[in-house]
Every structure is written in C-alpha cells, then in structure tokens.
Scaffold this motif. Structure first.
Motif, PDB file in Angstrom:
ATOM      1  N   ALA A 249     108.866  61.191  36.455  1.00 17.97           N
ATOM      2  CA  ALA A 249     108.049  61.146  37.667  1.00 17.97           C
ATOM      3  C   ALA A 249     106.667  61.721  37.392  1.00 17.97           C
ATOM      4  N   MET A 250     105.646  61.200  38.099  1.00 20.92           N
ATOM      5  CA  MET A 250     104.318  61.796  37.999  1.00 20.92           C
ATOM      6  C   MET A 250     104.388  63.266  38.408  1.00 20.92           C
ATOM      7  N   ASN A 251     104.950  63.536  39.579  1.00 25.04           N
ATOM      8  CA  ASN A 251     105.203  64.905  40.021  1.00 25.04           C
ATOM      9  C   ASN A 251     106.553  65.338  39.482  1.00 25.04           C
ATOM     10  N   GLY A 252     106.637  65.463  38.172  1.00 21.52           N
ATOM     11  CA  GLY A 252     107.892  65.830  37.548  1.00 21.52           C
ATOM     12  C   GLY A 252     107.668  66.530  36.228  1.00 21.52           C
ATOM     13  N   THR A 253     108.619  67.345  35.817  1.00 21.61           N
ATOM     14  CA  THR A 253     108.528  68.124  34.584  1.00 21.61           C
ATOM     15  C   THR A 253     109.583  67.716  33.555  1.00 21.61           C
ATOM     16  N   LYS A 254     110.306  66.615  33.849  1.00 24.87           N
ATOM     17  CA  LYS A 254     111.382  66.185  32.952  1.00 24.87           C
ATOM     18  C   LYS A 254     111.123  64.759  32.461  1.00 24.87           C
ATOM     19  N   TRP A 255     111.389  64.543  31.181  1.00 23.17           N
ATOM     20  CA  TRP A 255     111.245  63.233  30.547  1.00 23.17           C
ATOM     21  C   TRP A 255     112.651  62.734  30.214  1.00 23.17           C
ATOM     22  N   TYR A 256     113.003  61.569  30.789  1.00 23.48           N
ATOM     23  CA  TYR A 256     114.372  61.055  30.683  1.00 23.48           C
ATOM     24  C   TYR A 256     114.466  59.865  29.727  1.00 23.48           C
ATOM     25  N   GLN A 257     115.700  59.598  29.295  1.00 26.76           N
ATOM     26  CA  GLN A 257     115.974  58.415  28.486  1.00 26.76           C
ATOM     27  C   GLN A 257     117.263  57.760  28.958  1.00 26.76           C
ATOM     28  N   VAL A 258     117.341  56.434  28.742  1.00 25.61           N
ATOM     29  CA  VAL A 258     118.537  55.670  29.095  1.00 25.61           C
ATOM     30  C   VAL A 258     118.596  54.440  28.189  1.00 25.61           C
ATOM     31  N   PRO A 259     119.781  54.031  27.718  1.00 24.48           N
ATOM     32  CA  PRO A 259     119.893  52.853  26.850  1.00 24.48           C
ATOM     33  C   PRO A 259     119.446  51.574  27.569  1.00 24.48           C
ATOM     34  N   ALA A 260     118.559  50.826  26.946  1.00 20.14           N
ATOM     35  CA  ALA A 260     118.069  49.583  27.541  1.00 20.14           C
ATOM     36  C   ALA A 260     119.157  48.519  27.614  1.00 20.14           C
ATOM     37  N   LYS A 261     120.142  48.585  26.708  1.00 19.63           N
ATOM     38  CA  LYS A 261     121.180  47.556  26.690  1.00 19.63           C
ATOM     39  C   LYS A 261     122.000  47.535  27.974  1.00 19.63           C
ATOM     40  N   LEU A 262     122.047  48.659  28.687  1.00 22.23           N
ATOM     41  CA  LEU A 262     122.785  48.682  29.946  1.00 22.23           C
ATOM     42  C   LEU A 262     122.171  47.712  30.954  1.00 22.23           C
ATOM     43  N   PHE A 263     120.855  47.625  30.945  1.00 19.80           N
ATOM     44  CA  PHE A 263     120.180  46.666  31.816  1.00 19.80           C
ATOM     45  C   PHE A 263     120.398  45.247  31.312  1.00 19.80           C
ATOM     46  N   ARG A 264     120.301  45.061  30.004  1.00 17.39           N
ATOM     47  CA  ARG A 264     120.477  43.719  29.440  1.00 17.39           C
ATOM     48  C   ARG A 264     121.896  43.200  29.672  1.00 17.39           C
ATOM     49  N   GLU A 265     122.859  44.102  29.656  1.00 21.01           N
ATOM     50  CA  GLU A 265     124.259  43.697  29.794  1.00 21.01           C
ATOM     51  C   GLU A 265     124.735  43.693  31.241  1.00 21.01           C
ATOM     52  N   GLY A 266     123.847  44.007  32.168  1.00 19.84           N
ATOM     53  CA  GLY A 266     124.195  43.912  33.583  1.00 19.84           C
ATOM     54  C   GLY A 266     125.055  45.040  34.108  1.00 19.84           C
ATOM     55  N   ALA A 267     124.933  46.230  33.523  1.00 21.79           N
ATOM     56  CA  ALA A 267     125.706  47.377  34.005  1.00 21.79           C
ATOM     57  C   ALA A 267     125.320  47.711  35.442  1.00 21.79           C
ATOM     58  N   ASP A 268     126.272  48.256  36.197  1.00 18.46           N
ATOM     59  CA  ASP A 268     125.967  48.591  37.587  1.00 18.46           C
ATOM     60  C   ASP A 268     125.169  49.887  37.648  1.00 18.46           C
TER      61      ASP A 268
END
Length: 369
Positions: A249-268
């Motif tokens: 977030a712009m007003n945020g102090t944390k940098w997050y990560q998430v696997p892109a394949k979850l989006f490609r594979e249609g995960a909920d």
C-alpha cells in the motif's frame, strides 16, 4: 492547472484516488521506518542527471525502452492537454501522435483519457493503463515501438473495472502473456490473460488495504478533505522470472509477495490470500522498480528519496535528495540507470484542498546504479 476546470477535474480524480481511505485515527510514521544513516551501508556516489524538465505540466510515470528511449505519462490531476509523451532531446513530444491526445477536449473512444501507469516489457513493448476517469472506461494499450503505433487496445469489463476504479499501476509477464494491475480505489489486483482477454479481480484481503499511517512531508501531515490521506495497494511489480508478484500500500510499511501462478491457474481468493506473505519493510511509496537480482527500488515519499529492499529482505537508504520532491515512479534501463519522475504531487489542489502550491519545474531524473 490553476483554472477552475482543472481544479474541478483534479478534485474529481482525487475522489477516485482516495475513495474512502480518509478514515481512522492518525499514527505518524517515525523516522521513515527507522532507517538511519548508521544503518545504511550502501553509498551512492553518482549524481542525479536531468533527463527532462517540465515547466507547466507534471510527469506521471516513466518507462525506458531497450534502446534507451524515454516515455512518460502526464499526470491526470492537472487535466493536461497531452497524456503520453516521448522525451526527445529533453523535450516532451506527443506519443505516438498528437491526434491521440485530448488536447483540451473531452475524452473520447478515439483519444486517451487519463493514463498513468506505463512499462516497457522484456520484448520491448510499451504498455500503458488508461484509468478512464472521465469516460468511466478503463483501457489497456500496448505499442509497437518500431512502428510507433498502438498494437492492441483492451477495454475492461465494468465488473472488473467499474466506474470509479483507479487502476494506475501494472506489471507485465511477457513470456506467459499476463498483465497484473493494481486498483487503489477499490483495493485489488486485476489479473488479465492476454490470450483469452479474460480478467479476474482479487480484492478484500488485508494486505491490499492501507495502514493507519500518516504521510508526513516537511513536518506536515498530508491531508485530503481535511483528513490524513489514506491509500491502499500501490505499487505492484514482478520478479525477474515473472513468478512472483510483489506489492504494498502507498500508506503502508509492508512489502508483500504472492505466487503469480495462483492467478494463472485460477485459484480462488481464499487460496491466494493464504499464500500472501510479507517480504520486507518499505517506506510510504508511490513507485517501484525491480532489478534482475531481486532488489526493489522503492520511492520514499516522506524521505525525499529512494529506498532499496534487497533480495534478502534488507531495507536501506539508496539516495536521499531534496530534489526528489515526491518521487512518483521509477524505471530501470538496460544500460544500468534508474529513472525517476518527480512531480510534487502533494501540492496539487487534490491534496491541498485549495490552490496549487507546487513550484515548477518538475523533472525526470536518472542516476547510474
């Protein structure tokens, strides 16, 4: 930018920009995440170089091609006549043509509306997201830089990008044909399959939301509508292998990560939410650029600088300079430069609630890494 029309459009745009974020109590972020000179081990000896100077318009985002061509959007909060330019010999030239710019007229399906996010992918294609704040239609463009023309235009369905969206940042996976975009008005990640032209929205997760952290510049809390500004997800980027999405977030102090394949594979959404983990800390920010070694260069809005979050998750000051007065966006070039658009955005009527207190000129700089 100081006309009544410009002020109205600027304030209207800002309504989308902040939405319902001016809520909650204030919690002032102290000492820019506590990064001190003693803790910073990286020294920058190279000076900032001026790439372009803008005397009456504000640059928005910047992108650099493999040949070193520099492109910039013009920030829509000022209702500029031009929306997309190429910097040629220090001058902003309408790109790919003057006919595609609004030129002071209402937006239409034949011209750009309110673009902001741009990026050049590894195949040397220029991509631009047009938020459509006037038309109420969000469009994605890609450009052939050899022919200097639009290759594809994709308009998002109203269910994915309803009127009032502020989809202002994007990251492109050119090898698999996916684009990931951040909506800060209704905090979410939009994933677009370029093959099928189908998109899905991921929203509601806490990682996408703002933190109750004040944006303090020159000792003053930056307000909107009389309340401290609060902005969710922005910016967004991809790892060099395109397998990991990073965001915060712009007003945020944390940098997050998430696997892109979850989006490609249609995960909920639930599965995606559980897979999001914190990668590291970050300053209050507006832009990011990620290099091939896994380091993230993140704009530090309150510190007039750029922070570097390396592949191990260690956050350091990279550069701090009074010239970096709201470093909006970043881009890395093939020859090892970091490009920085600087526009004093917090001085626009959308932030001040009154007149434009900015002091031109505004700049695009670069610094050798």
């Amino acid at each position: 930018m100081k006309t009544r029309k410009s002020s109205i459009i600027a304030v209207t745009a800002s309504l989308f920009f902040f939405g319902s974020y001016a809520q909650g109590t204030s919690a002032i972020l102290k000492s820019d995440l506590g990064i001190t000179k003693e803790q910073s081990t990286e020294k920058v000896h190279n000076p900032l170089e001026v790439v372009a100077q803008f005397d009456d318009i504000r640059p928005g985002n910047v992108a650099v091609s493999q040949e070193g061509r520099v492109f910039a959007t013009i920030h829509p909060l000022g209702d500029p006549k031009e929306q997309l330019v190429e910097i040629i010999k220090g001058r902003a030239v309408p790109y790919p043509s003057a006919d595609l710019q609004k030129n002071g007229k209402p937006a239409s399906s034949k011209t750009f509306d309110t673009p902001l996010g741009i990026v050049v992918d590894k195949k040397n294609k220029l991509w631009m997201i047009d938020m459509g704040l006037q038309l109420g239609r969000t469009r994605l463009y890609d450009f052939d830089l050899k022919k200097n023309k639009i290759t594809t235009t994709i308009e998002f369905d109203q269910k994915i990008a309803p009127k009032g969206s502020f989809i202002q940042d994007l990251a492109v996976d050119e090898s698999r044909g996916w684009v990931y975009l951040a909506d800060i008005s209704n905090p979410g990640i939009i994933a677009l399959d370029l093959t099928t032209k189908k998109a899905r929205r991921f929203s509601g997760d806490h990682a996408l939301q703002l933190e109750d952290v004040d944006m303090v510049i020159n000792g003053k809390v930056i307000n909107f509508g009389g309340k401290p500004a609060r902005v969710g997800i922005n910016p967004i980027t991809l790892s060099n292998d395109r397998e990991t999405i990073f965001f915060g977030a712009m007003n945020g102090t944390k940098w997050y990560q998430v696997p892109a394949k979850l989006f490609r594979e249609g995960a909920d959404d639930k599965t995606i939410g559980k897979a999001i983990v914190k990668f590291g800390d970050k300053p209050l920010s507006d832009g990011v650029a990620t290099d091939q070694n896994g380091s993230h260069y993140i704009t530090n809005l309150t510190g007039f600088g750029i922070s570097k979050l390396d592949a191990s998750g260690s956050l350091q000051d990279f550069i701090s300079d009074p010239k970096l007065n709201w470093p909006d966006n970043l881009a890395l070039s093939k020859d090892g430069y970091l490009y920085i658009s600087v526009n004093q955005l917090y001085t626009t009527p959308a932030f001040t609630g009154s007149s434009d207190t900015g002091r031109p000129p505004f700049f695009i700089y670069r610094i050798k890494l």
